[in-house]
Design a protein around this motif. Structure first.
Motif, PDB file in Angstrom:
ATOM      1  N   SER A 255       4.847   3.239   2.836  1.00 17.15           N
ATOM      2  CA  SER A 255       5.867   3.932   2.737  1.00 17.15           C
ATOM      3  C   SER A 255       6.198   3.756   1.134  1.00 17.15           C
ATOM      4  O   SER A 255       6.671   2.596   1.004  1.00 17.15           O
ATOM      5  N   SER A 256       6.349   4.590   0.404  1.00 17.56           N
ATOM      6  CA  SER A 256       6.587   4.283  -1.253  1.00 17.56           C
ATOM      7  C   SER A 256       8.350   4.111  -1.183  1.00 17.56           C
ATOM      8  O   SER A 256       8.565   3.222  -1.895  1.00 17.56           O
ATOM      9  N   SER A 257       9.061   4.542  -0.368  1.00 17.05           N
ATOM     10  CA  SER A 257      10.547   4.383  -0.342  1.00 17.05           C
ATOM     11  C   SER A 257      10.616   2.736   0.211  1.00 17.05           C
ATOM     12  O   SER A 257      11.472   2.047  -0.487  1.00 17.05           O
ATOM     13  N   TYR A 258       9.589   2.385   1.128  1.00 15.51           N
ATOM     14  CA  TYR A 258      10.091   1.000   1.604  1.00 15.51           C
ATOM     15  C   TYR A 258       9.406  -0.023   0.399  1.00 15.51           C
ATOM     16  O   TYR A 258      10.072  -1.020   0.089  1.00 15.51           O
ATOM     17  N   PHE A 259       8.381   0.334  -0.283  1.00 18.03           N
ATOM     18  CA  PHE A 259       7.813  -0.418  -1.643  1.00 18.03           C
ATOM     19  C   PHE A 259       8.790  -0.616  -2.565  1.00 18.03           C
ATOM     20  O   PHE A 259       9.209  -1.606  -3.411  1.00 18.03           O
ATOM     21  N   ASN A 260       9.374   0.691  -2.861  1.00 16.90           N
ATOM     22  CA  ASN A 260      10.390   0.718  -3.878  1.00 16.90           C
ATOM     23  C   ASN A 260      11.616  -0.146  -3.607  1.00 16.90           C
ATOM     24  O   ASN A 260      12.083  -1.266  -4.462  1.00 16.90           O
ATOM     25  N   LYS A 261      12.041  -0.304  -2.265  1.00 14.92           N
ATOM     26  CA  LYS A 261      13.261  -1.002  -1.993  1.00 14.92           C
ATOM     27  C   LYS A 261      13.003  -2.687  -1.912  1.00 14.92           C
ATOM     28  O   LYS A 261      13.476  -3.521  -2.218  1.00 14.92           O
ATOM     29  N   ALA A 262      11.608  -2.855  -1.503  1.00 15.91           N
ATOM     30  CA  ALA A 262      11.327  -4.365  -1.477  1.00 15.91           C
ATOM     31  C   ALA A 262      10.941  -4.671  -2.778  1.00 15.91           C
ATOM     32  O   ALA A 262      11.410  -5.971  -3.309  1.00 15.91           O
ATOM     33  N   PHE A 263      10.327  -3.906  -3.656  1.00  7.87           N
ATOM     34  CA  PHE A 263      10.198  -4.318  -5.124  1.00  7.87           C
ATOM     35  C   PHE A 263      11.353  -4.653  -5.641  1.00  7.87           C
ATOM     36  O   PHE A 263      11.826  -5.526  -6.515  1.00  7.87           O
ATOM     37  N   HIS A 264      12.618  -3.638  -5.555  1.00  8.14           N
ATOM     38  CA  HIS A 264      13.745  -3.836  -6.427  1.00  8.14           C
ATOM     39  C   HIS A 264      14.441  -5.028  -5.824  1.00  8.14           C
ATOM     40  O   HIS A 264      15.102  -5.981  -6.563  1.00  8.14           O
ATOM     41  N   LYS A 265      14.375  -5.499  -4.322  1.00  8.67           N
ATOM     42  CA  LYS A 265      15.122  -6.756  -4.004  1.00  8.67           C
ATOM     43  C   LYS A 265      14.447  -8.123  -4.739  1.00  8.67           C
ATOM     44  O   LYS A 265      15.202  -8.898  -4.915  1.00  8.67           O
ATOM     45  N   ILE A 266      13.341  -7.843  -4.840  1.00  9.24           N
ATOM     46  CA  ILE A 266      12.647  -9.331  -5.369  1.00  9.24           C
ATOM     47  C   ILE A 266      12.732  -9.245  -6.981  1.00  9.24           C
ATOM     48  O   ILE A 266      13.085 -10.438  -7.689  1.00  9.24           O
ATOM     49  N   THR A 267      12.625  -8.003  -7.659  1.00  5.90           N
ATOM     50  CA  THR A 267      12.933  -8.014  -9.168  1.00  5.90           C
ATOM     51  C   THR A 267      14.080  -7.748  -9.704  1.00  5.90           C
ATOM     52  O   THR A 267      14.399  -7.960 -11.102  1.00  5.90           O
ATOM     53  N   GLY A 268      14.848  -6.851  -9.000  1.00  3.74           N
ATOM     54  CA  GLY A 268      16.091  -6.309  -9.529  1.00  3.74           C
ATOM     55  C   GLY A 268      15.861  -4.914 -10.222  1.00  3.74           C
ATOM     56  O   GLY A 268      16.733  -4.564 -11.041  1.00  3.74           O
ATOM     57  N   MET A 269      14.574  -4.603 -10.141  1.00  2.00           N
ATOM     58  CA  MET A 269      14.070  -3.268 -10.990  1.00  2.00           C
ATOM     59  C   MET A 269      13.450  -2.553 -10.068  1.00  2.00           C
ATOM     60  O   MET A 269      12.946  -2.818  -9.143  1.00  2.00           O
ATOM     61  N   SER A 270      13.299  -1.199 -10.182  1.00  2.00           N
ATOM     62  CA  SER A 270      12.218  -0.186  -9.567  1.00  2.00           C
ATOM     63  C   SER A 270      10.991  -0.412 -10.215  1.00  2.00           C
ATOM     64  O   SER A 270      10.930  -1.062 -11.226  1.00  2.00           O
ATOM     65  N   PRO A 271       9.714  -0.195  -9.474  1.00  2.00           N
ATOM     66  CA  PRO A 271       8.457  -0.157 -10.079  1.00  2.00           C
ATOM     67  C   PRO A 271       8.452   0.599 -11.329  1.00  2.00           C
ATOM     68  O   PRO A 271       7.651   0.329 -12.171  1.00  2.00           O
ATOM     69  N   ARG A 272       9.025   1.939 -11.384  1.00  2.00           N
ATOM     70  CA  ARG A 272       8.766   2.542 -12.517  1.00  2.00           C
ATOM     71  C   ARG A 272       9.381   1.794 -13.652  1.00  2.00           C
ATOM     72  O   ARG A 272       8.948   1.795 -14.811  1.00  2.00           O
ATOM     73  N   ASP A 273      10.623   1.323 -13.408  1.00  3.42           N
ATOM     74  CA  ASP A 273      11.457   0.726 -14.473  1.00  3.42           C
ATOM     75  C   ASP A 273      10.638  -0.416 -15.010  1.00  3.42           C
ATOM     76  O   ASP A 273      10.626  -0.760 -16.366  1.00  3.42           O
ATOM     77  N   TYR A 274      10.090  -1.108 -13.962  1.00  7.39           N
ATOM     78  CA  TYR A 274       9.323  -2.285 -14.440  1.00  7.39           C
ATOM     79  C   TYR A 274       8.077  -2.157 -15.283  1.00  7.39           C
ATOM     80  O   TYR A 274       7.909  -2.696 -16.248  1.00  7.39           O
ATOM     81  N   ARG A 275       7.413  -0.983 -15.005  1.00 11.87           N
ATOM     82  CA  ARG A 275       6.168  -0.678 -15.681  1.00 11.87           C
ATOM     83  C   ARG A 275       6.593  -0.122 -16.985  1.00 11.87           C
ATOM     84  O   ARG A 275       6.028  -0.564 -18.002  1.00 11.87           O
ATOM     85  N   LYS A 276       7.839   0.483 -17.225  1.00 13.18           N
ATOM     86  CA  LYS A 276       8.359   0.940 -18.282  1.00 13.18           C
ATOM     87  C   LYS A 276       8.688  -0.361 -19.522  1.00 13.18           C
ATOM     88  O   LYS A 276       8.354  -0.245 -20.493  1.00 13.18           O
ATOM     89  N   ALA A 277       8.988  -1.452 -18.899  1.00 14.12           N
ATOM     90  CA  ALA A 277       9.588  -2.292 -19.549  1.00 14.12           C
ATOM     91  C   ALA A 277       8.471  -3.320 -20.092  1.00 14.12           C
ATOM     92  O   ALA A 277       8.454  -4.027 -20.905  1.00 14.12           O
ATOM     93  N   TYR A 278       7.427  -3.455 -19.060  1.00 10.10           N
ATOM     94  CA  TYR A 278       6.539  -4.604 -19.155  1.00 10.10           C
ATOM     95  C   TYR A 278       5.120  -4.140 -19.462  1.00 10.10           C
ATOM     96  O   TYR A 278       4.304  -5.014 -19.527  1.00 10.10           O
ATOM     97  N   ARG A 279       4.635  -2.808 -19.223  1.00 15.15           N
ATOM     98  CA  ARG A 279       3.393  -2.254 -19.581  1.00 15.15           C
ATOM     99  C   ARG A 279       2.988  -2.496 -20.709  1.00 15.15           C
ATOM    100  O   ARG A 279       3.414  -2.459 -21.906  1.00 15.15           O
ATOM    101  N   LYS A 280       1.497  -3.103 -20.775  1.00 20.22           N
ATOM    102  CA  LYS A 280       0.707  -3.550 -21.987  1.00 20.22           C
ATOM    103  C   LYS A 280       0.713  -2.114 -22.633  1.00 20.22           C
ATOM    104  O   LYS A 280       0.101  -1.137 -21.911  1.00 20.22           O
ATOM    105  N   ILE A 281       0.611  -1.969 -23.873  1.00 23.39           N
ATOM    106  CA  ILE A 281       0.369  -0.971 -24.785  1.00 23.39           C
ATOM    107  C   ILE A 281      -1.175  -0.857 -24.892  1.00 23.39           C
ATOM    108  O   ILE A 281      -1.849  -1.855 -25.504  1.00 23.39           O
TER     109      ILE A 281
END
Length: 281
Positions: A255-281
């Motif tokens: 479930s993508s929603s469950y993944f998003n919730k688990a990811f946010h709980k650990i990192t404090g960010m959504s997967p999308r925001d995390y990628r935007k902040a740290y994705r290698k160019i």
């Protein structure tokens, strides 16, 4: 009212006084230069994680670290701070020369078989306060900064000894069993695993497994799986262009929603925001 015993002996005196050689603070981002496998022959190193989460490798063992964790790295211990998943960390990090703690070899924080990642728990604010005072002293603020820093360092080391004194050291056969459990989880973190099934596989009770594994690695088995999944997801978000839905599936989430919730709980960010902040160019 508290009394000090007349039998008290100071832990740090004279030539035995430890000395802080470096101290830095990295806020919001893990901005220090990443270091791959290396060791320090003349200093011991500590890292206090004040925000975020990441992965550190110490003496060949991977640890999933988070806010409140204290990393204790003795002289000559190989460690790696270069994981891309560490980029969301805020930390204090310092190096100590002439570290000599009671009943331990010179340059070492820990007895053998005590984990190098310790949870500060209710002492976390005290660690942060001492380190902030030391950091201000290192910036030349206050009177007699060098003398103040080294006395504050002694207080910090006493707090560290209090934290490490709580550690549970498993007997060798128990540690070997938990190491086998960890290897099993590392190899199949993306599968659906229940505590009962895992306990049955290793012929021990669920209660015993949960407590012994946490004593060995700092997390209960199912917590370890979650952190392992999120750690791998962080790497995929940074290093690949895979859709987030695909990353969720690859790391064991149907479930993508469950993944998003688990990811946010650990990192404090959504997967999308995390990628935007740290994705290698």
């Amino acid at each position: 009212m508290a009394f000090i015993s007349t039998k008290y002996r100071p832990v740090f005196t004279g030539e035995a006084m430890p000395r802080l050689t470096t101290l830095y603070r990295a806020e919001t981002l893990y901005t220090s230069m990443p270091r791959t496998m290396h060791r320090h022959e003349d200093v011991a190193e500590f890292i206090l994680i004040t925000e975020g989460s990441g992965i550190h490798i110490i003496d060949g063992q991977r640890y999933y670290t988070q806010k409140g964790d204290l990393l204790l790295i003795g002289q000559g211990v190989v460690h790696d701070e270069s994981s891309p998943a560490n980029r969301n960390l805020s930390i204090y990090s310092g190096a100590i020369r002439n570290l000599r703690l009671p009943e331990l070899p010179a340059g070492q924080f820990l007895a053998q078989d005590v984990l190098p990642v310790q949870k500060t728990e209710e002492l976390f604010p005290a660690f942060c306060h001492l380190l902030e005072l030391m950091y201000r002293g290192a910036q030349g603020k206050g009177c007699h900064p060098e003398e103040s820093i080294n006395h504050l360092l002694c207080a910090l080391l006493l707090l560290t000894m209090e934290v490490t004194s709580r550690s549970i050291v498993l007997p060798p056969e128990e540690h070997n069993l938990m190491d086998a459990v960890r290897s099993r989880l590392d190899a199949s973190y993306d599968e659906t695993i229940t505590l009962a099934a895992l306990a049955g596989e290793f012929h021990i009770s669920s209660f015993h497994l949960a407590h012994a594994f946490k004593a060995a690695y700092g997390y209960a088995p199912l917590q370890y799986i979650t952190r392992r999944r999120i750690g791998e997801a962080q790497t995929l978000l940074i290093d690949t262009a895979l859709p987030i839905t695909e990353i969720a599936i690859r790391t064991g989430y149907n479930s993508s929603s469950y993944f998003n919730k688990a990811f946010h709980k650990i990192t404090g960010m959504s997967p999308r925001d995390y990628r935007k902040a740290y994705r290698k160019i």
